[in-house]
Design an enzyme around this catalytic site. Structure first.
Site, PDB file in Angstrom:
ATOM      1  N   VAL A  83       0.819  -1.126   0.046  1.00 15.13           N
ATOM      2  CA  VAL A  83      -0.043   0.049  -0.056  1.00 15.13           C
ATOM      3  C   VAL A  83       0.992   1.330  -0.118  1.00 15.13           C
ATOM      4  O   VAL A  83       0.615   2.177  -0.973  1.00 15.13           O
ATOM      5  CB  VAL A  83      -0.767  -0.172   1.324  1.00 15.13           C
ATOM      6  CG1 VAL A  83      -1.552   1.383   1.456  1.00 15.13           C
ATOM      7  CG2 VAL A  83      -1.970  -1.029   0.954  1.00 15.13           C
TER       8      VAL A  83
ATOM      9  N   THR B 235      -6.539 -12.141   7.906  1.00 15.21           N
ATOM     10  CA  THR B 235      -6.783 -12.923   9.089  1.00 15.21           C
ATOM     11  C   THR B 235      -6.414 -14.282   8.760  1.00 15.21           C
ATOM     12  O   THR B 235      -6.504 -14.829   7.455  1.00 15.21           O
ATOM     13  CB  THR B 235      -8.456 -12.829   9.294  1.00 15.21           C
ATOM     14  OG1 THR B 235      -8.754 -13.980  10.266  1.00 15.21           O
ATOM     15  CG2 THR B 235      -9.146 -13.079   7.961  1.00 15.21           C
TER      16      THR B 235
ATOM     17  N   ASP C  30      -8.068 -16.720   9.951  1.00 20.38           N
ATOM     18  CA  ASP C  30      -9.003 -17.701   9.935  1.00 20.38           C
ATOM     19  C   ASP C  30      -9.803 -17.928   8.358  1.00 20.38           C
ATOM     20  O   ASP C  30     -10.587 -19.028   8.167  1.00 20.38           O
ATOM     21  CB  ASP C  30     -10.457 -17.155  10.738  1.00 20.38           C
ATOM     22  CG  ASP C  30      -9.816 -16.675  12.128  1.00 20.38           C
ATOM     23  OD1 ASP C  30      -9.005 -17.112  12.326  1.00 20.38           O
ATOM     24  OD2 ASP C  30     -10.663 -15.789  13.011  1.00 20.38           O
TER      25      ASP C  30
ATOM     26  N   ARG D 105       2.751 -36.278  15.210  1.00 24.85           N
ATOM     27  CA  ARG D 105       2.593 -37.692  14.743  1.00 24.85           C
ATOM     28  C   ARG D 105       3.973 -38.346  14.956  1.00 24.85           C
ATOM     29  O   ARG D 105       3.735 -39.539  15.311  1.00 24.85           O
ATOM     30  CB  ARG D 105       2.431 -37.335  13.204  1.00 24.85           C
ATOM     31  CG  ARG D 105       2.112 -38.508  12.548  1.00 24.85           C
ATOM     32  CD  ARG D 105       1.693 -38.235  10.891  1.00 24.85           C
ATOM     33  NE  ARG D 105       0.663 -37.668  10.675  1.00 24.85           N
ATOM     34  CZ  ARG D 105      -0.668 -38.399  10.764  1.00 24.85           C
ATOM     35  NH1 ARG D 105      -0.909 -39.664  11.005  1.00 24.85           N
ATOM     36  NH2 ARG D 105      -1.697 -37.630  10.413  1.00 24.85           N
TER      37      ARG D 105
ATOM     38  N   GLY E 196      -9.387 -20.480  14.507  1.00 17.42           N
ATOM     39  CA  GLY E 196     -10.282 -20.267  13.629  1.00 17.42           C
ATOM     40  C   GLY E 196     -11.497 -19.545  13.886  1.00 17.42           C
ATOM     41  O   GLY E 196     -12.515 -19.524  13.269  1.00 17.42           O
TER      42      GLY E 196
ATOM     43  N   GLY F 245      -3.814 -35.668   7.065  1.00 23.98           N
ATOM     44  CA  GLY F 245      -4.291 -36.922   7.082  1.00 23.98           C
ATOM     45  C   GLY F 245      -5.214 -37.032   8.328  1.00 23.98           C
ATOM     46  O   GLY F 245      -4.815 -38.368   8.879  1.00 23.98           O
TER      47      GLY F 245
ATOM     48  N   GLU G 295     -11.412 -24.575  17.657  1.00 23.51           N
ATOM     49  CA  GLU G 295     -11.497 -24.022  19.028  1.00 23.51           C
ATOM     50  C   GLU G 295     -12.860 -23.744  19.264  1.00 23.51           C
ATOM     51  O   GLU G 295     -13.686 -23.560  18.317  1.00 23.51           O
ATOM     52  CB  GLU G 295     -10.627 -22.820  18.950  1.00 23.51           C
ATOM     53  CG  GLU G 295     -11.014 -21.671  18.164  1.00 23.51           C
ATOM     54  CD  GLU G 295     -10.064 -20.566  18.311  1.00 23.51           C
ATOM     55  OE1 GLU G 295      -9.224 -20.095  19.059  1.00 23.51           O
ATOM     56  OE2 GLU G 295     -10.114 -19.396  17.484  1.00 23.51           O
TER      57      GLU G 295
END
Ligand code: ADP
Ligand code: F6P
Length: 319
Positions: A23, A125, A127, A154, A170, A185, A223
């Protein structure tokens, strides 16, 4: 138009700096003076802003967070507070404002535009919850952070015959949980849209462990939906796995933005300046089918997320 301002609002997102840089540089090149407002709407109402020159935005492209700071100001829903913000802008002869933030910040920008002040939104964001755009700035980096963390979980999980219940951010929306479930997965996904049948999940975990010879399992939950620790404890008691839980938390929001976010932010920053110069207001920048476009904020907020359905379908077909 000679002067514009830019602010970052809501939760910070990696790539916001890249958008501020774009910007500033594009606007400066087009002969506009750019003010950087500190701490979102809070700093706007208090008149905390400074001129940004090209050198002020050097070396920020690779940095997470936002050099302008972010804040939440619930009072910004009140008209008199919005008028104060506009007053601060007019006092400095600023005629346009670019708001980098999520859906809440967009509503603030929309309100200012309804009061006659020219505003443009850039989706910043993690999210990815603005339906009108396929991607928001910061989403890819946060997703990367989650995948990185789940890879590590994992490793240890399969060594110890464990099932990890992982809570991702989120703000109650699906994208981070859904995309990370596909990318990692996971055996299960829990979001607002999937619903939550704890008995069924525990039964399935037991079935996986007994019949499919799985050494580990991953459950990813958005969440604000379930108590991940309570589920992990039940898994320990009622299946052959030992259950563990983890809330990934703000680690997801930090770190250097991945190239996708830097590029998206640069493209969107450039487009936002063009929208202002085209005299548009109450618009936001979106990415649709690989094109950067401008759309009315309200239309973008009320749009339907078609990709999400396809992603759920993919998850359930592949799991
Ligand atoms: P995000 O922009 O990431 O969704 P929030 O939902 O917290 O984050 O919103 C950021 C800020 O935007 C809020 O603190 C508030 O100042 C402003 N805002 C949110 N909703 C509205 C609204 N309906 N009207 C005016 N301003 C709003
Ligand atoms: O909107 C971004 C976000 O990280 C959400 O995913 C999360 O719910 C929220 O912000 C957390 O906010 P705070 O940093 O204020 O705890």
């Amino acid at each position: 138009m000679k002067k514009i301002a830019v602010l970052t609002s809501g939760g910070d997102a990696p790539g916001m700096n890249a958008a501020i840089r774009a910007v500033t540089r594009i606007a400066n090149k087009k002969g506009l003076e750019v003010y950087g407002v500190m701490d979102g709407y809070q700093g706007l109402v208090e008149g905390r802003m400074k001129v940004l020159e090209n050198q002020d935005v050097s070396e920020i492209l690779s940095r997470g967070g936002t050099i302008l700071g972010c804040a939440r100001l619930p009072e910004f829903k009140q008209k008199e507070v919005q008028f104060k913000a506009i007053e601060q802008l007019y006092k400095r002869d600023i005629e346009g404002l670019i708001v980098i933030g999520g859906d809440g910040s967009y509503r603030g920008a929309y309100e200012l535009s309804q009061l006659g002040f020219r505003c443009i939104g850039i989706p910043g964001t993690i999210d990815n919850d603005i339906n009108g755009t396929d991607e928001t700035i910061g989403f890819h980096t946060a997703l990367n952070n989650i995948v990185d963390a789940v890879n590590k979980l994992r490793d240890t999980s399969s060594s110890h015959h464990r099932c990890f219940v992982i809570e991702v951010m989120g703000n109650n929306k699906d994208s981070l949980a859904l995309y990370s479930s596909i990318a990692c997965g996971s055996e299960f996904i829990i979001t607002k849209n999937t619903g939550y049948d704890e008995d069924y999940i525990v039964k399935m975990m037991d079935y996986y462990e007994r019949t499919q010879n799985k050494r580990h399992a991953i459950i990813i939950a958005s969440e604000k939906i379930i108590d991940v620790e309570a589920l992990a404890q039940r898994i320990s008691k009622e299946t052959g796995f030992s259950g563990r839980s983890i809330v990934l938390g703000h680690i997801q929001r930090g770190g250097s933005p991945v190239p996708e976010d830097r590029i998206l932010a640069s493209q969107m920053g450039q487009y936002a300046v063009d929208l202002l110069l085209d005299n548009l207001s109450g618009y936001c920048v979106c990415k649709r089918d690989n094109h950067i476009i401008g759309r009315p904020i309200i239309e973008a907020l009320n749009d339907v997320n078609e990709i999400q359905d396809q992603m759920y379908q993919l998850f359930y077909e592949i799991v």
